[in-house]
Design an enzyme around this catalytic site. Structure first.
Site, PDB file in Angstrom:
ATOM      1  CG  HIS A 131      -1.828   1.204   1.172  1.00 42.32           C
ATOM      2  ND1 HIS A 131      -2.045   2.112   2.434  1.00 42.32           N
ATOM      3  CD2 HIS A 131      -2.675   1.497   0.453  1.00 42.32           C
ATOM      4  CE1 HIS A 131      -2.975   2.888   1.951  1.00 42.32           C
ATOM      5  NE2 HIS A 131      -3.399   2.713   0.797  1.00 42.32           N
ATOM      6  CG  HIS A 155      -8.006   5.568  -1.981  1.00 40.77           C
ATOM      7  ND1 HIS A 155      -7.834   6.366  -0.887  1.00 40.77           N
ATOM      8  CD2 HIS A 155      -6.841   4.473  -1.870  1.00 40.77           C
ATOM      9  CE1 HIS A 155      -6.655   6.074  -0.077  1.00 40.77           C
ATOM     10  NE2 HIS A 155      -6.210   4.914  -0.838  1.00 40.77           N
ATOM     11  NE  ARG A 230     -15.478  29.471   4.404  1.00 39.63           N
ATOM     12  CZ  ARG A 230     -16.072  28.649   5.765  1.00 39.63           C
ATOM     13  NH1 ARG A 230     -16.391  27.415   5.400  1.00 39.63           N
ATOM     14  NH2 ARG A 230     -16.056  29.412   6.687  1.00 39.63           N
ATOM     15  CB  CYS A 277     -12.672  32.817   1.350  1.00 39.59           C
ATOM     16  SG  CYS A 277     -13.056  32.256   2.978  1.00 39.59           S
ATOM     17  CE1 TYR A 415     -16.430  34.522   6.513  1.00 38.27           C
ATOM     18  CE2 TYR A 415     -18.611  33.944   6.904  1.00 38.27           C
ATOM     19  CZ  TYR A 415     -17.444  33.607   6.469  1.00 38.27           C
ATOM     20  OH  TYR A 415     -17.379  32.487   6.101  1.00 38.27           O
TER      21      TYR A 415
END
Length: 575
Positions: A131, A155, A230, A277, A415
């Site tokens: 692995h 994966h 976001r 953002c 914010y």
């Protein structure tokens, strides 16, 4: 030779199951060179015996350092070939049926390592040593792979599933499959969409991630797959056929619109706009003093083309007139995303921005010419150009014209910017206005901090982005390679290199970023460069030169000069 020995050591394992599948046609270049080093006769004699073993070695290489590079090719080939080999995973078969209790009893190398995936049971004992992620795979021993694989997007590739299919030994009982599904459905994030593995994850639940900076400035229009993500809450699943948007607070009463109504009753309007953002570059504030919030780098910003109905047109259809401007001050947005208590995400913008003909506020249903992806607000979102990303509410369910701001937590208690001297013991969120327009911003996307350039190159090319909120156009970016002692003016572009540049927007409607580039000579005696950039907009707003004076407890509005340090590597051939 070391790599060759490593590959041979991997091939000493052989899978338990006799069922085989064709090798996916993606091979790391290093493996190609190793294989081609055999003679043609050797290749023939070894082909049948070693084909499957080589496949595991090659897959291991791919799943490690080459995984990101291989992703796009795998995705393309999967679409083109229409192969259904991977679909065999999870289907019923004539293999034995095992209970979850039997699977759970196999949790060690001594007892065997069994896992489940989509209803199948797999004995991966012999694969553990191969692995590429080391012993992390043992986290799933005796249980389901899905929760752990969701942490590692690498994966999500066809060749990985093909390898897993070779270790299948049975099926999980239907009763235990139902139990797994029940557990999965209890996770509010279980239906979140898949994401591109190249994204750098800052938070898994809710999902928040940014692209690597070095690819951010490759394209003027950011591909939707790598546009920064976001999310504050789980991504809602919305049926576009039954979707309804409620518009409230106007004299005509509630106006209810379907997705079809938005597309057919109102003219389609398209803009190119950058979203950023509020926490972009928060990591630089963390270096001064720890703040609360996701540790965003410089890539919580992206640029896209958005299409939809103008908010102004929808409000007028709902009965808005100048009379409403006498009492109304805000337009509130409410999303369809909600937490376990049923609380939805919400925000608001000033009414004058919402109804202005030049405001270009959209109820967008397309992004980069296609329907909105789930992560970006499908089927409808607000796009409020020039305004902080937090006000661009996704999965829009309700619009309210009001005398008051949104009462949402994200409008009232988040914010907002504060003085560097304000801490969590003294902060009063009511004392500061909610962030709307963002300040001037720029950052260096390449070279990366800590990179090395060769002295023999004699020069270094620096690239980045620049943007200003409120529709203010970036007119200049200054770049220094000596920490700010001397400066050069970068070349700006407002489009992709292969196309003609976009014309300058009307004043106050410069919604999109500008990409910039400059090539500077390497200073003769310098062993290290401190590269700095700073931008100027058409109101002559400029970035502050350092982080400490603008530090705040939430780490928002981080827009100091961006700095990276680059080492100069001397030519080894020089005496």
């Amino acid at each position: 030779m070391l790599l060759l020995r490593c590959c041979h050591s991997l091939t000493r394992f052989s899978p338990l199951n006799t069922k085989r599948y064709q090798l996916a046609p993606v091979i790391a270049s290093c493996a190609i060179r190793l294989w081609s080093s055999y003679s043609s006769e050797d290749q023939k004699s070894h082909h049948h015996a070693h084909r499957l073993r080589w496949r595991h070695a090659v897959a291991g290489l791919l799943a490690g350092t080459g995984a990101v590079l291989a992703y796009g090719l795998h995705h393309h080939q999967a679409e083109q070939s229409g192969s259904n080999e991977v679909q065999t995973i999870g289907k019923t078969s004539a293999l034995p049926i095992y209970t979850q209790e039997e699977v759970t009893s196999h949790r060690s190398i001594e007892d065997g390592v069994w896992v489940t995936y989509k209803g199948g049971v797999y004995d991966i004992t012999e694969f553990v040593a191969m692995h590429p992620g080391g012993d992390r795979i043992m986290l799933a021993a005796g249980g389901a792979l899905e929760p752990f694989w969701s942490l590692y997007a690498v994966h999500n590739q066809e060749h990985v599933l093909e390898i897993l299919s070779e270790y299948k030994v049975g099926e999980l009982s239907l009763e235990d499959q139902k139990k797994q599904q029940k557990v999965k459905s209890s996770d509010p994030f279980s239906t979140d969409p898949q994401r591109h593995p190249i994204l750098r994850i800052n938070s898994l639940k809710p999902f928040n991630a940014e692209p690597p900076p070095e690819i951010l400035s490759d394209s003027y229009i950011t591909p939707s797959a790598i546009f920064f993500k976001r999310n504050h809450l789980p991504v809602p699943q919305v049926d576009p056929d039954s979707y309804q948007l409620q518009v409230e607070g106007l004299p005509k009463g509630t106006l209810t619109l379907s997705l079809k109504d938005l597309k057919t009753r109102f003219p389609k309007h398209t803009i190119t706009a950058t979203l950023q953002c509020a926490g972009n570059r928060r990591s630089e504030m963390n270096k001064v003093k720890q703040v609360k919030g996701l540790n965003w780098g410089i890539a919580a910003i992206s640029n896209a083309t958005w299409s939809g109905a103008r908010l102004r047109d929808v409000l007028i259809a709902a009965g808005y007139s100048k009379d409403e401007a006498k009492w109304a001050r805000h337009v509130q947005f409410e999303g369809l995303d909600k937490d376990v208590t049923g609380t939805t995400y919400g925000a608001s913008i000033p009414l004058n921005k919402a109804v202005s003909e030049e405001g270009d506020v959209l109820l967008a249903y397309e992004m980069n010419g296609e329907e909105l992806p789930a992560d970006h607000g499908f089927p409808v979102r607000a796009v409020v150009p020039g305004t902080v990303g937090a006000r661009n509410v996704k999965w829009l369910g309700k619009i309210v014209v009001s005398a008051e701001e949104s009462s949402s937590h994200w409008q009232q208690n988040d914010y907002k910017g504060f003085s560097p001297g304000t801490d969590w013991d003294s902060v009063d969120f009511k004392s500061a206005p909610a962030i709307q327009e963002l300040p001037i911003q720029s950052a260096i996307t390449t070279p990366a901090d800590g990179a090395t350039v060769d002295r023999s190159a004699e020069e270094v090319t620096v690239k980045g982005y620049a943007w200003s909120g409120g529709g203010r156009e970036v007119v200049r970016v200054d770049v220094s390679v000596d920490g700010g002692k001397t400066w050069q003016v970068a070349q700006l572009r407002s489009g992709d290199k292969e196309r003609a540049p976009e014309p300058s927007p009307p004043p106050g409607q410069a919604w999109a970023w500008k990409l910039w580039e400059v090539t500077a000579a390497l200073p003769a005696e310098a062993e290290e460069l401190e590269i700095v950039c700073k931008a100027v907009d058409n109101s002559y707003n400029m970035q502050p030169d350092s982080v400490p004076p603008i530090w705040n407890l939430r780490g928002v509005l981080s827009n100091a000069w961006h700095r990276v340090k680059v080492k100069i590597r001397e030519d080894e051939s020089e005496e």
